[in-house]
Design an enzyme around this catalytic site. Structure first.
Site, short mmCIF file in Angstrom:
data_model
loop_
_atom_site.label_atom_id
_atom_site.label_comp_id
_atom_site.label_asym_id
_atom_site.label_seq_id
_atom_site.Cartn_x
_atom_site.Cartn_y
_atom_site.Cartn_z
N HIS A 55 57.43 52.30 40.95
CA HIS A 55 56.48 53.09 40.18
C HIS A 55 56.95 54.53 40.10
O HIS A 55 57.95 54.91 40.73
CB HIS A 55 55.06 52.98 40.76
CG HIS A 55 54.91 53.55 42.13
ND1 HIS A 55 55.46 52.98 43.27
CD2 HIS A 55 54.24 54.66 42.58
CE1 HIS A 55 55.15 53.68 44.33
NE2 HIS A 55 54.41 54.71 43.94
N HIS A 57 55.89 57.61 40.99
CA HIS A 57 55.60 58.75 41.87
C HIS A 57 56.89 59.40 42.39
O HIS A 57 57.89 58.72 42.66
CB HIS A 57 54.71 58.32 43.02
CG HIS A 57 53.29 58.11 42.59
ND1 HIS A 57 52.36 57.45 43.37
CD2 HIS A 57 52.62 58.49 41.46
CE1 HIS A 57 51.19 57.42 42.73
NE2 HIS A 57 51.33 58.04 41.58
N ASP A 59 57.93 60.63 45.16
CA ASP A 59 58.57 60.22 46.41
C ASP A 59 59.25 58.86 46.30
O ASP A 59 59.82 58.37 47.28
CB ASP A 59 57.57 60.23 47.56
CG ASP A 59 56.43 59.26 47.38
OD1 ASP A 59 55.98 59.05 46.24
OD2 ASP A 59 55.95 58.70 48.39
N HIS A 60 59.24 58.28 45.09
CA HIS A 60 59.95 57.02 44.85
C HIS A 60 61.07 57.17 43.83
O HIS A 60 61.95 56.31 43.77
CB HIS A 60 58.96 55.94 44.38
CG HIS A 60 57.96 55.56 45.42
ND1 HIS A 60 58.00 54.37 46.09
CD2 HIS A 60 56.90 56.23 45.93
CE1 HIS A 60 57.01 54.31 46.97
NE2 HIS A 60 56.34 55.45 46.89
N HIS A 114 47.63 50.88 42.11
CA HIS A 114 48.07 52.17 42.66
C HIS A 114 48.49 53.07 41.52
O HIS A 114 48.09 54.24 41.45
CB HIS A 114 49.22 51.93 43.64
CG HIS A 114 49.78 53.18 44.23
ND1 HIS A 114 49.07 54.00 45.09
CD2 HIS A 114 51.02 53.76 44.08
CE1 HIS A 114 49.83 55.03 45.44
NE2 HIS A 114 51.01 54.91 44.84
N ASP A 131 53.95 50.76 46.81
CA ASP A 131 52.73 51.24 47.43
C ASP A 131 51.52 50.36 47.09
O ASP A 131 50.38 50.83 47.13
CB ASP A 131 52.43 52.67 46.99
CG ASP A 131 53.39 53.69 47.60
OD1 ASP A 131 54.20 53.30 48.46
OD2 ASP A 131 53.32 54.86 47.20
N HIS A 169 56.03 52.96 53.15
CA HIS A 169 55.49 54.02 54.00
C HIS A 169 55.22 53.49 55.40
O HIS A 169 54.83 52.33 55.57
CB HIS A 169 54.20 54.60 53.42
CG HIS A 169 54.40 55.45 52.21
ND1 HIS A 169 54.81 56.76 52.27
CD2 HIS A 169 54.27 55.15 50.89
CE1 HIS A 169 54.91 57.24 51.05
NE2 HIS A 169 54.59 56.29 50.19
#
Length: 259
Positions: A55, A57, A59-60, A114, A131, A169
């Protein structure tokens, strides 16, 4: 045989390297930061062959650009319904990702919730789920919906119980804390917590985890259990009518009171 290597990133992320027994090549899953990936690949003298994104975001996806500067031409797989810079291979439900140098293949499942376009990669007895599902928890809803997240989790729950789940995570201990809010008398939670601390104290991650274990400890997959229903109704101050309703009560409670 598939080999998976965790790369810690930021404060609690894991970036995954998917390789095989020869460990000459690797696919990179959700590289939010390029530097630890580059260091690990160079240390192991491994050649990357693809980037797999679940996805959009930061941090990905934040490390994709620098990885492409280091290894130009890497294919970047990701969700067709999300705008991700550098993506070359947009994927939808049921499509296959064939990592030929590794002899591995994965099927794409769309798991919105998410985020609206979130996907996961399932194959080789493993699920790389970004996530959507966490050990003892699930992702927060951002640009998806609670309805979609519930049904995405139900789809994942229908996979074989022995499936190894690679989320991104290290939230397990914290998630057990919330699960104990929901089911304070569930002995499986105490046993799971003790096991998690043993892993962390020895420098090992608490993931991957077997999907089947979640049915004993993850409140978001236990929304049909009488004790969980009763707790949700206590929190909501009303009757709940479906497991999805219970799920929504718990997720909103976690967002507003626990996180």
């Amino acid at each position: 045989m598939m080999q998976v290597i965790p790369i810690p990133a930021f404060t609690d992320n894991y970036i995954w390297l998917i390789s095989n027994e020869e460990r000459k090549h690797a696919a990179i899953v959700d590289p939010g930061d390029a530097l630890p990936v580059i260091a690990e690949l160079q240390r192991r003298d491994m050649q990357p062959i693809a980037i797999l994104i679940t996805h959009h975001h930061r941090d990905h996806v934040g490390g994709i650009g620098q990885l492409l500067q280091t290894w130009p031409g890497l294919p970047v797989y990701g969700p067709a319904h999300e705008a991700i810079q550098h993506m070359t291979q947009p994927l939808s439900e049921g499509q296959q990702v064939n990592l030929e140098p590794l002899g591995l293949s994965f099927t794409v499942m769309e798991t919105s919730g998410h985020t609206a376009g979130h996907i996961v990669y399932y194959g080789e007895g493993s699920l790389f789920c970004g996530d959507t599902l966490f050990a003892n928890g699930c992702g927060r809803v951002f640009d998806g919906t609670l309805h979609d997240l519930y049904h995405s989790l139900q789809r994942i729950a229908a996979l074989p119980a022995e499936t190894l789940v690679y989320c991104t995570h290290e939230y397990t201990v914290d998630n057990i804390g919330f699960a104990k809010w929901v089911e304070p008398d569930n002995p499986a939670l105490d046993a799971r917590l003790e096991e998690c601390w043993e892993l962390l104290d020895s420098g090992r991650p608490t993931v991957p985890f077997e999907l089947g274990r979640e049915f004993d400890t993850n409140p978001f997959l236990r929304t049909h259990i009488p004790e969980v229903i009763a707790r949700a109704e206590e929190i909501a101050g009303r009757e709940t009518h479906t497991p999805e309703d219970v799920f929504a009560v718990l997720r909103i409670w976690k967002d507003t009171e626990y996180d």
